[in-house]
Design a protein around this motif. Structure first.
Motif, PDB file in Angstrom:
ATOM      1  N   ILE A 131      44.230  24.640  40.160  1.00 31.60           N
ATOM      2  CA  ILE A 131      42.852  25.141  40.107  1.00 31.60           C
ATOM      3  C   ILE A 131      42.570  26.052  41.286  1.00 31.60           C
ATOM      4  CG2 ILE A 131      40.429  24.435  40.320  1.00 31.60           C
ATOM      5  CD1 ILE A 131      41.199  21.962  38.611  1.00 31.60           C
ATOM      6  N   LYS A 132      43.070  25.669  42.446  1.00 33.05           N
ATOM      7  CA  LYS A 132      42.869  26.477  43.653  1.00 33.05           C
ATOM      8  C   LYS A 132      43.512  27.863  43.488  1.00 33.05           C
ATOM      9  CE  LYS A 132      42.988  24.232  47.431  1.00 33.05           C
ATOM     10  NZ  LYS A 132      43.408  23.438  48.623  1.00 33.05           N
ATOM     11  N   LYS A 133      44.667  27.915  42.846  1.00 34.77           N
ATOM     12  CA  LYS A 133      45.336  29.199  42.604  1.00 34.77           C
ATOM     13  C   LYS A 133      44.491  30.091  41.689  1.00 34.77           C
ATOM     14  CE  LYS A 133      50.041  27.329  43.057  1.00 34.77           C
ATOM     15  NZ  LYS A 133      51.298  27.014  42.318  1.00 34.77           N
ATOM     16  N   PHE A 134      43.899  29.490  40.667  1.00 36.36           N
ATOM     17  CA  PHE A 134      43.045  30.251  39.760  1.00 36.36           C
ATOM     18  C   PHE A 134      41.830  30.811  40.488  1.00 36.36           C
ATOM     19  CE2 PHE A 134      45.165  28.970  35.823  1.00 36.36           C
ATOM     20  CZ  PHE A 134      44.836  30.015  34.980  1.00 36.36           C
ATOM     21  N   LEU A 135      41.226  29.986  41.350  1.00 34.60           N
ATOM     22  CA  LEU A 135      40.018  30.403  42.052  1.00 34.60           C
ATOM     23  C   LEU A 135      40.269  31.565  43.007  1.00 34.60           C
ATOM     24  CD1 LEU A 135      38.227  27.021  42.842  1.00 34.60           C
ATOM     25  CD2 LEU A 135      37.545  28.768  41.193  1.00 34.60           C
ATOM     26  N   GLN A 136      41.512  31.715  43.441  1.00 33.74           N
ATOM     27  CA  GLN A 136      41.851  32.824  44.335  1.00 33.74           C
ATOM     28  C   GLN A 136      41.711  34.176  43.623  1.00 33.74           C
ATOM     29  OE1 GLN A 136      45.805  31.880  45.742  1.00 33.74           O
ATOM     30  NE2 GLN A 136      45.076  30.295  47.135  1.00 33.74           N
ATOM     31  N   LYS A 137      41.639  34.130  42.299  1.00 36.47           N
ATOM     32  CA  LYS A 137      41.457  35.363  41.530  1.00 36.47           C
ATOM     33  C   LYS A 137      40.004  35.825  41.552  1.00 36.47           C
ATOM     34  CE  LYS A 137      45.281  34.162  38.434  1.00 36.47           C
ATOM     35  NZ  LYS A 137      45.725  33.962  37.029  1.00 36.47           N
ATOM     36  N   PHE A 138      39.137  34.991  42.116  1.00 38.54           N
ATOM     37  CA  PHE A 138      37.714  35.324  42.214  1.00 38.54           C
ATOM     38  C   PHE A 138      37.275  35.225  43.678  1.00 38.54           C
ATOM     39  CE2 PHE A 138      38.683  32.975  38.319  1.00 38.54           C
ATOM     40  CZ  PHE A 138      38.338  33.898  37.340  1.00 38.54           C
ATOM     41  N   PRO A 139      37.839  36.079  44.546  1.00 34.14           N
ATOM     42  CA  PRO A 139      37.595  35.968  46.001  1.00 34.14           C
ATOM     43  C   PRO A 139      36.149  36.175  46.423  1.00 34.14           C
ATOM     44  CG  PRO A 139      38.664  38.047  45.474  1.00 34.14           C
ATOM     45  CD  PRO A 139      38.690  37.231  44.219  1.00 34.14           C
ATOM     46  N   ASP A 140      35.391  36.933  45.651  1.00 38.06           N
ATOM     47  CA  ASP A 140      34.004  37.229  46.035  1.00 38.06           C
ATOM     48  C   ASP A 140      32.995  36.495  45.164  1.00 38.06           C
ATOM     49  OD1 ASP A 140      34.921  39.078  47.989  1.00 38.06           O
ATOM     50  OD2 ASP A 140      35.226  40.563  46.407  1.00 38.06           O
ATOM     51  N   ASN A 141      33.390  35.371  44.641  1.00 37.76           N
ATOM     52  CA  ASN A 141      32.500  34.616  43.771  1.00 37.76           C
ATOM     53  C   ASN A 141      31.251  34.173  44.548  1.00 37.76           C
ATOM     54  OD1 ASN A 141      31.276  32.923  41.938  1.00 37.76           O
ATOM     55  ND2 ASN A 141      33.141  31.820  41.407  1.00 37.76           N
ATOM     56  N   PRO A 142      30.057  34.585  44.137  1.00 39.50           N
ATOM     57  CA  PRO A 142      28.828  34.227  44.860  1.00 39.50           C
ATOM     58  C   PRO A 142      28.506  32.734  44.830  1.00 39.50           C
ATOM     59  CG  PRO A 142      28.298  35.299  42.775  1.00 39.50           C
ATOM     60  CD  PRO A 142      29.774  35.460  42.977  1.00 39.50           C
TER      61      PRO A 142
END
Length: 265
Positions: A131-142
């Motif tokens: 999951i952490k790897k996936f979230l890295q694809k959204f670095p600027d997630n507000p």
């Protein structure tokens, strides 16, 4: 869409594994209440690594007492555990009010519970890494700017919502989650307001948790919640109101790609 669908499956799988683990922990706690209730006075959480270690080696009161010195060493090897504290725990079992494991059944059942719980916890850790790897694809997630938001909460919202522009308004987003108020009726009787619960049950659960975090970490949401309680609103109803406000706020963050601001609440 295919990538987001895969992410959603991953996050939902984690929820399933966590739920299974919690179920086993509840069953283990029930067994300890019968066989070794004294341990529950020392270990407030059934998921305590120290407790799980002790029971994985000595799954019954009889085995703990038969290996008293080794059990003391095992407990005192853990951080913040002195030999004195370890002996107090073992001594509490000598006059236990628990049911004896006459036929060895409790020992067998406990061993299976411990093995399964440990395995499920390993699965959760592995899923968390993915999951952490996936979230890295959204670095600027507000969403990350929301005070107290957990990484898994962010993942649940991102994976379940997908493209925010598919919702025409904050109201439509709230309705999709199932937090929109509806009038409860029975025949000709009107019984007040409730939530529709017709939307995404995964997101609804996530926003309940987000509401709790906001109440804990922000004065504005905390004050709003407490004022409702003071007016006589039931805690569950007040929490739903905060969850609904949180959903509207999240919609604004994602729609406009802006950081958290209390004025959006």
């Amino acid at each position: 869409e295919e990538e987001m669908s895969a992410f959603r499956d991953l996050v939902r799988m984690r929820s399933t594994v966590v739920a299974n683990c919690s179920d086993l922990q509840r069953k283990l706690k029930s067994k300890l209440k019968i066989h070794m209730p004294e341990l529950l006075k020392t270990f407030r959480s059934i998921s305590s690594p120290v407790l799980l270690h002790l029971l994985s080696v000595y799954p019954s009161r009889e085995e703990i007492l038969a290996n008293e010195e080794d059990a003391v060493k095992l407990l005192s090897s853990h951080r913040n555990w002195s030999e004195e504290k370890a002996r107090e725990v073992i001594d509490s079992l000598k006059d236990s009010i628990g049911k004896p494991d006459t036929f060895g059944t409790y020992s067998t059942i406990t061993s299976i519970f411990i093995t399964e719980i440990k395995l499920l916890k390993e699965h959760v850790e592995a899923l968390d890494e993915e999951i952490k790897k996936f979230l890295q694809k959204f670095p600027d997630n507000p969403l990350r700017t929301i005070p107290g938001i957990a990484e898994i909460t962010e993942a649940e919202i991102v994976s379940e919502v997908g493209e925010i522009n598919r919702f025409s308004s904050g109201k439509a987003f709230v309705s999709y989650i199932g937090l929109d108020p509806v009038i409860k009726q029975s025949g000709n009787m009107t019984r007040g307001l409730s939530i529709s619960k017709k939307g995404n049950k995964h997101l609804r659960k996530t926003f309940y948790q987000l509401a709790k975090n906001l109440i804990k970490n922000t004065e504005k949401y905390k004050n709003k919640y407490e004022k409702m309680i003071e007016r006589g609103v039931k805690k569950k109803v007040a929490l739903v109101a905060i969850a609904r406000a949180a959903a509207e706020m999240v919609y604004q963050l994602l729609k406009n790609n802006v950081p958290f601001d209390l004025s959006l609440s």
